[in-house]
Each structure stands twice: as C-alpha cells, then as structure tokens.
Design a protein around this motif. Structure first.
Motif, PDB file in Angstrom:
ATOM      1  N   ALA A 350     -21.117 -16.417 -50.238  1.00 46.78           N
ATOM      2  CA  ALA A 350     -20.394 -15.424 -51.031  1.00 46.78           C
ATOM      3  C   ALA A 350     -19.671 -14.411 -50.138  1.00 46.78           C
ATOM      4  N   ILE A 351     -20.165 -14.213 -48.915  1.00 44.68           N
ATOM      5  CA  ILE A 351     -19.566 -13.176 -48.063  1.00 44.68           C
ATOM      6  C   ILE A 351     -18.154 -13.556 -47.615  1.00 44.68           C
ATOM      7  N   PRO A 352     -17.973 -14.685 -46.910  1.00 44.59           N
ATOM      8  CA  PRO A 352     -16.590 -15.047 -46.556  1.00 44.59           C
ATOM      9  C   PRO A 352     -15.697 -15.252 -47.777  1.00 44.59           C
ATOM     10  N   THR A 353     -16.281 -15.738 -48.873  1.00 44.05           N
ATOM     11  CA  THR A 353     -15.459 -15.932 -50.068  1.00 44.05           C
ATOM     12  C   THR A 353     -14.986 -14.586 -50.590  1.00 44.05           C
ATOM     13  N   GLY A 354     -15.890 -13.596 -50.562  1.00 45.69           N
ATOM     14  CA  GLY A 354     -15.506 -12.247 -50.976  1.00 45.69           C
ATOM     15  C   GLY A 354     -14.407 -11.696 -50.090  1.00 45.69           C
ATOM     16  N   VAL A 355     -14.511 -11.959 -48.783  1.00 47.73           N
ATOM     17  CA  VAL A 355     -13.465 -11.511 -47.861  1.00 47.73           C
ATOM     18  C   VAL A 355     -12.114 -12.057 -48.312  1.00 47.73           C
ATOM     19  N   LYS A 356     -12.112 -13.312 -48.685  1.00 45.98           N
ATOM     20  CA  LYS A 356     -10.846 -13.924 -49.091  1.00 45.98           C
ATOM     21  C   LYS A 356     -10.307 -13.278 -50.368  1.00 45.98           C
ATOM     22  N   ILE A 357     -11.208 -13.049 -51.326  1.00 52.37           N
ATOM     23  CA  ILE A 357     -10.768 -12.423 -52.585  1.00 52.37           C
ATOM     24  C   ILE A 357     -10.098 -11.078 -52.283  1.00 52.37           C
ATOM     25  N   PHE A 358     -10.730 -10.270 -51.430  1.00 52.70           N
ATOM     26  CA  PHE A 358     -10.144  -8.962 -51.121  1.00 52.70           C
ATOM     27  C   PHE A 358      -8.808  -9.119 -50.410  1.00 52.70           C
ATOM     28  N   ASN A 359      -8.697 -10.119 -49.541  1.00 48.89           N
ATOM     29  CA  ASN A 359      -7.423 -10.318 -48.854  1.00 48.89           C
ATOM     30  C   ASN A 359      -6.305 -10.685 -49.825  1.00 48.89           C
ATOM     31  N   TRP A 360      -6.627 -11.500 -50.835  1.00 52.89           N
ATOM     32  CA  TRP A 360      -5.598 -11.801 -51.833  1.00 52.89           C
ATOM     33  C   TRP A 360      -5.206 -10.540 -52.588  1.00 52.89           C
ATOM     34  N   LEU A 361      -6.221  -9.724 -52.929  1.00 51.94           N
ATOM     35  CA  LEU A 361      -5.917  -8.486 -53.652  1.00 51.94           C
ATOM     36  C   LEU A 361      -5.050  -7.558 -52.803  1.00 51.94           C
TER      37      LEU A 361
END
Lengths: 643, 211
Positions: A350-361
C-alpha cells in the motif's frame, strides 16, 4: 466417446451458443469470400510481424473476450439476483464462474494491455519494431489459439468448473474426470508460451532499442511500467508453466503431485498457483498505472509529478509482489509467524501504491485539465481504485481476514482494483491511442455516455457486495435462501451490472459510429501529446520513423515542439525491415491441435500436432530470410504522400 | 547509434567475434540470456516441488534403495566433459576453424547422447524396481525434475544436429556462429542444472535417505 458426450447438450443456452457460433462463422466466411478478402487477410494480417498490427489484433481478440467474459458475468448475476432462482443449474453456474475468472484475467486483461504495449511502446521509445518481430507473431498466435482452445470447451466436451484458481482436489481427476479441466490446463499452457515470449521480447526491446538520448530515466512512464511488467512475466510465468504441467501429469499420466493419495500435497498447488498468481495481479495493474500516468500528464498538460518516485514505487511493488502469495490462504492452517510475515508484506504494498496516487493528484494540481473520455476514465480510476486498495489492506490483516475471507467482501475488493485499475485503463488507453491506431478519434459524446453508465454501473454493482460480504454471503455459491436476507443488495448489484453492460455496448457502438462518420486525422497529434508516438504521422508508416528521433529529455515530443529543429535535412537511409511469415500461425494451429488431442487423451492427435510444431521449428531454423531494405526512394515517396 | 539491423557500414573492432558483429546477433544473444533467466525460474520451481515431496514414498521404494553411485557418476562425467568439449568447439569457432568446430560439436553431441543413454537405462531400471511416475509423490517429483532436464538435453542434441547441418551447408557466418554460441550457452546451462540435480537429488537422496 460418443458424439453426444463430445458435444455439450441439454441446455438451451448452449444450443443458442452453437447456433450463434455456426452463424457467425458462416457470416465471416461469406463476407471474406464475397469481398474477395482472403488473400488480403492472409498477407496483410495473419502473417504480419508488424508490432502495430499485432497490437491491434491483440486488442480485437481482447474485446471479444471481454464480451464473452461479460456475458458470463451477466448470466451469473441473473442467477444470483433472487434466492432459489433456477436460470442456471449448479454445474453450469460453476462452469460459467470458472470461465469468467479465467477469461477476464488471462484472455482479456493481459492481452488488452499487451496489445496496447505492442502498439505503443516501440513508438514511444523511437524504435522501428520490437527486438524479435517473428517471435512477436508467435506470441500473438499462441495466445490466440490458447484462448480459442479454452473457449471451445463450452460447446465441445464441457467447460472447466473448478474455479479460475483450480484448487485441487476439486480440479483433480477423481472429483473432476470430465475433459473441462484439461481445457483449462492446456489453454493456459499454450497461451502462457506467448506471454513468456512477449516478456523476453519487450524487455530486450526496451533495454536495447531506445532512440539515441533516451536513457532509462527519460523513458515515458508507460514504457517504464512495461519494462517492470516484463520482468514480472519472465520470473512468474515459468512457475505457472510448471504448475500447469504438474497438474496435467496428475490428470493424464497418474502422477501424485497434488493428489490426496500416495503422498501428494494439495497445498503445493495453491502455493505454486499463487506464487505465479500474485505477481500476475501486478502484471495486469502496472501497465495500467503507466497508461494513467501518460493520460493524466497529457490532459493536465504538465510533466508527471514525481517521475523518479513513480519508477521506484513500481520497482518496489514488483519486488513485494513475489512475497505476498500466502495472503491468498491465510485461513488454511499456516502458523501465526507465517501469516504475520505475509500480512505485513501485503500491507507494505500500500505504501508505494499510495505514493503513486499522490503523484497523480499532484500532477493534476494546478494543471490546465482537459476532460476527454480518456481523461474521465483516468480520473475515475483514482477514487475507485483507492476504495479497492483500502479494502485490500483490510483483507491483508490476517486475523481480521478470518472473518471475511471467502465472502463477497473479497469479490468486491478485487473487482474494485481490477476493474477500476485494469479495465478503466484498457478503455482509457483505447480512447487515447485510438486515433494513432486507426486514424480517427472515437466520438467524445458517446464515449462520455459510455463512461458514466459503466462507471456508475460498476459502483452500483460492486459496492453493495462489500456489505453482502460483511453480512456473511459466501462467494462461489449459486443460490441462497430468502431467509438469508441477501436479496435486496443482490438486486441492486445486478442493476449495476446491466449498467456496465450498456456502457460496454455503447463503447462498441462508438467504434462502429466512429469508423463510419468520425473526422479523419491528418496530423497525427490530436491530443497535443508529450511522447514520441505522437511525433509520427497518422497512419503510422510500417517503418514507424523515417529518421530515428534524437531525445534530449523527458516528454521528448513536447520538447521537440517547443524547440523545433530548424533544418530538417531529408537524407534518408535505407531501412531494414523483417519479412512477414506464415509459420507462427501454422505452428500455433498445430499446438492447438495437439492441445485438443491431449484434452480428450487422443494421443495420435496430440503427437501429430506436436510433430507439426517441431516441423515448423526446424523450418524456421533453416530459414535465412533476413528481411529486406526499404529503399530511399520508397521512403521519400511514402513521406511525401503523408505531407 | 542506430539500432537498425544493418549488416553493412558498421566498423567493428577487429577482435569482435563474428556472432557479435551484427545487431541481430547481439540482440538474439541477449534475448537468449533472458530466456535462460526464465529457465532458472522454471527449474527452481521444479526443484522446490521435488524437495517438498522428499519423504513422501507412499508404499513405494525409497531413493536410498535404488540410487547407485556408479551410473550417476558416469552420467555426471559424460555431461561435464561435454560442457568442456562444447567450450572447445566455441574456441575453435573463434579461431575461425570450421573443421575444429564441427569435430568438437560432434564429440559434444556424442557425449550428450551417452548421458541420455545412461539416463534412459537408469529410468528403465527404476521402473523395473517398482518406482515410476505413478508410484508415489516422491517418484513423481523425481521423474518430472530429472526428466525435464533429460528432455532439455534431448532438445539440445536435436538442435546441435540442425546447427551442424547448417555449418556444413554455409560455413562460418554471422548467423551460424550466433546459433552455435547460443546453443553453447544452452548446453552449459544444462550442465549447471545437472550439478544441482546431482547434489539435491542423488547425493542428498543417497546420504540422507538410504535404506
């Protein structure tokens, strides 16, 4: 074996399918003959080694499979809507439920993404083809005939019925003596060859064939996601190959890998299956991340935020994906230490995936956002995928998982991640790259209707399933009682499924409408694209680039548009291109025949098919066709006709 | 640096081996290395399956009862030597000696056939002693792991025969040398896998599970 055992009988749905298959075949043969298109079909498409055409064929096959898998889904929803319904018999329900899962993952999601990868990646890195064009054709045809072998099971011999995970002993010879499970094993095995070859092909293509100046940290994000996905394929697919082979030996030759008697270990299958199966989940999600990155950056008209973090998070997701597989059977008796380890590694994803979500935002933040159909799918992905991800972390807690494993909570979770991740990405990618593939856009208004119907339908269908799961509705059941109290939410879910179906039909209608009426592209850059695929004319010449572009940084084409090179001298050089070949399709047909023989244990047929395969390999070994050179005059003629 | 597969117009260092001189050759060799990576994953899975099935003999014989040092040592000797002669073949190829290449490849082939002969003899012997694919989970694991390696050796032999024919037909070209080189990588790989089989299957089976 008697003929009435050979053909599946006794079910009106099957007779309808028989009739439709026969009619469709006759129609296709008639159209091809009437318009004298056989030669064209053979010499332009069936023997092609052009990565663009192969990509398009992958996508067509995947859309057909999406239809098949979708019909399966609707039949299941129809059966499960009301308690005690008898639309499907239990065995038929099991079969449909098995083929739905298998087809959607193996024959729809992966081929759709591989189709987009095939079309886009060589263009994105400024290459003229993939590293091994011939092998690319082999990949496609083995996938295609593997899929066909799996698909004919429902009219000939009966479909597999042990679930897409094929757990033993349920899938073993004793409880499942019909040929259905053999179809599963051989269909997946044959198409798996193609997937592995794709993995090798694109890994080498991306590592070795990038345009000058495009170092790894200047690669478009879709190419990066492809590179990492190919590594996953190369290390995960051999495990599937072995697992399928061992079960095939158990069923056909009486070995004891997974049997209950004589020392076999049924859990060995579960372990092998998920050591492949979990990375497989990321094989179908990482390219999706790549697609969303491209689209969000293009329509926010900004460079992707946190490029390096995006790359490294994909690398760590890929690494972690190999050490989480036990979370698929937390409740099957492993000890607390084992469960804790896999619980923690699972949550860590979930951590790297969360990083990606924030980068898209952050990419969207202060962007000049343009809402196109492709962008709508990408924007919808973010919140929907997050719902799927958060409920995934809930499932990752081993202790809590004892409560809701094997319920509709799980069904809701993985549909949330797979549909809003992979399926949305397939649609987004299709809308985005469609003009590059076919020379015209898809219609935006129809596209948006299709989007809203599908996206809302998706939420209406799957969100209630979280609550059905928490209310104790187990998955894999074909009926239940009124007293269970699951009717209302199931009714809602089915309504949503119908919404998704209409959305899909609209998408297909959009393809038809746009083919007939949409304005033709002339420029090749309809979205103000940022990466090299948009620098080519539309339709893309078969050699892709008359001159290989020079790359100076990220978003190579944006840079070119900002500082156009003044003196474009047209000193073309001859271009080397590979020759088309009929061997890949013939070899795959031979594999299909061999597989069909093995399904029914008709050894003569299995051996005959195998001899055909070997003959093709030998012929290829003696084949010294090195391709040909496109002359400078020819290139000039083509380039001038484009301008 | 165009990736175009242009055979002409490239200035190669004079000591670049023939198989590396074309872009196609370089790409194919790299691709084959990647393929071997996938093969490692394949054999690792088979080894893992074999290892967890150790001890699951049902009512069948145990490996300690059947394994014999002599046959396995001969197999090992034949295969390891064949890897050496395969190296000599590539060495002759680099010296531009077609004849030396074909002779050493031929010897490699014979050693490979010898290995295969002993392995088939061994399998037949075990089956006579009551240990076959269907006897127990352990023997299923044994026959599939060792048999997969044997099937690879068979493929390698067939492949080498095809290459020798092409060498006779065409001599040393960028294509034929690349094929020889790739086949030699494959052959050495099978040798490495055999060392693991020798250790994990035979030595372990004889030492830990005899009688």
């Amino acid at each position: 074996m008697k003929w009435d055992e050979f053909f599946v009988t006794g079910d009106p749905f099957i007779y309808a399918a028989d009739v439709s298959i026969v009619l469709t075949t006759i129609a296709i043969v008639f159209v091809l003959t009437y318009y004298k298109k056989w030669k064209w079909l053979w010499s332009e498409w069936l023997t092609t080694v052009d990565h663009k055409k192969i990509g398009i064929m992958y996508i067509i096959a995947a859309v057909l499979m999406l239809f098949r898998g979708g019909v399966d889904a609707l039949l299941m929803r129809a059966q499960i809507t009301a308690p005690g319904s008898e639309i499907l018999k239990s065995q038929h329900y099991n079969e449909i439920f098995t083929t739905h899962g298998t087809i959607m993952i193996i024959f729809m999601a992966m081929p759709f993404l591989i189709g987009l990868i095939n079309f886009v990646v060589p263009l994105q890195i400024g290459a003229r083809d993939v590293a091994y064009p011939y092998l690319n054709a082999v990949s496609f045809w083995t996938f295609f005939f593997g899929a066909m072998l799996f698909n004919i099971s429902f009219v000939i011999g009966g479909s597999p019925s042990a679930g897409w995970t094929s757990y033993v002993p349920l899938a073993g010879d004793e409880l499942n003596p019909e040929p259905g499970q053999n179809y599963y094993l051989l269909g997946l095995q044959i198409s798996g060859i193609g997937t592995l070859l794709t993995g090798i092909n694109f890994l080498v293509t991306i590592l070795k064939m990038r345009a000058p100046g495009m170092n790894l940290m200047r690669m478009p994000m879709f190419t990066w996601s492809t590179l990492i996905t190919m590594l996953l394929i190369i290390f995960a697919f051999p495990v599937l190959t072995v697992a399928l082979a061992l079960m095939t030996f158990d069923r056909l030759f009486g070995s004891h890998f997974f049997t209950l008697a004589d020392g076999g270990i049924p859990m060995l299958w579960a372990n092998l299956f998920w050591i492949w199966g979990h990375p497989e989940v990321y094989i179908v999600i990482l390219p999706a991340f790549g697609i969303f990155s491209e689209i969000i950056s293009t329509f926010a008209r900004k460079t992707l935020f946190g490029y390096k973090a995006m790359v490294w998070s994909m690398v760590s997701i890929a690494g972690l994906s190999f050490i989480v597989w036990v979370h698929h059977f937390f409740t099957m008796g492993a000890n607390a230490v084992v469960n804790s380890f896999f619980s923690i590694t699972t949550m860590a994803i979930a951590i790297p995936t969360g990083v990606k979500i924030f980068n898209w935002l952050f990419t969207l933040y202060k962007g000049r956002i343009k809402i196109t159909s492709a962008m709508l799918w990408s924007l919808a992905f973010i919140p929907n995928f997050t719902i799927g991800g958060v409920t995934g972390v809930m499932l990752a807690m081993a202790a809590a998982d004892y409560q809701y494993h094997n319920t509709y909570f799980l069904v809701a979770h993985f549909h949330y991640v797979l549909i809003s991740g992979t399926v949305f990405a397939c649609f987004a990618g299709l809308y985005f790259w469609y003009p590059k593939m076919f020379g015209h856009k898809l219609h935006e208004r129809i596209g948006k209707w299709s989007f809203w119907l599908f996206m809302i339908g998706f939420n209406v269908c799957f969100f209630p399933m979280y609550f059905l799961g928490l209310n104790g509705m187990p998955r894999r059941i074909f009926t239940y009682e009124w007293a269970d109290g699951w009717f209302d939410l199931n009714m809602v879910a089915t309504t949503g499924a119908i919404g998704m179906a209409i959305g899909f039909v609209l998408l297909v209608y959009n393809i038809y409408w746009s083919f007939r009426y949409a304005e033709r592209e002339t420029m090749g850059d309809p979205w103000d694209g940022r990466t090299l695929e948009w620098s080519t004319p539309t339709p893309v010449p078969f050699y892709n680039f008359a001159k290989i572009p020079e790359v100076t940084g990220l978003d190579a084409y944006s840079r070119m548009k900002r500082d156009p090179v003044k003196d474009i001298k047209k000193d073309y050089k001859p271009i080397h291109m590979p020759s088309y070949s009929g061997k890949p399709i013939i070899m795959s047909i031979a594999l299909f025949i061999s597989g069909f023989g093995l399904v029914f244990e008709w050894w003569w047929m299995a051996i005959a098919g195998l001899i055909g395969v070997l003959a093709m390999l030998v012929l290829r070994s003696f084949d010294y066709d090195d391709g040909y050179y496109v002359s400078v005059e020819e290139i000039e003629r083509i380039e001038n006709s484009i301008e | 640096m165009e990736y175009v597969q242009s055979e002409n117009g490239k200035h190669e260092a004079p000591d670049t081996p023939l198989e590396y001189q074309s872009e196609t050759g370089r790409l194919n060799i790299l691709g084959f290395w990647v393929f071997l990576g996938a093969e490692i994953a394949l054999f690792a899975t088979l080894f893992a399956s074999y290892l967890v099935l150790i001890g699951r003999y049902a009512d069948g014989p145990t490996p300690g009862e059947l394994f014999e040092v002599k046959g396995v040592l001969i197999e090992t000797f034949l295969l390891l030597t064949s890897s050496f002669t395969c190296g000599l073949a590539v060495h002759e190829m680099r010296r531009n000696s077609l004849k030396g290449l074909i002779v050493w490849l031929g010897i490699t082939l014979l050693l490979g056939l010898g290995f295969l002969g002993f392995e088939i003899y061994e399998f037949v012997h075990y089956i006579h002693e009551g240990a076959s694919l269907t006897t127990s989970a352990y023997w299923s694991g044994f026959f599939v792991l060792v048999g997969t390696h044997g099937a690879h050796v068979t493929m390698g032999i067939a492949w080498m025969i095809l290459i020798i024919i092409q060498l006779v037909q065409r001599g040393l070209t960028k294509h034929t040398t690349r094929k020889v080189f790739v086949a030699s990588l494959y052959w050495h790989f099978l040798d490495v896998v055999w060392i693991f089989i020798f250790t994990a299957v035979y030595l372990y089976g004889m030492v830990m599970h005899h009688g």
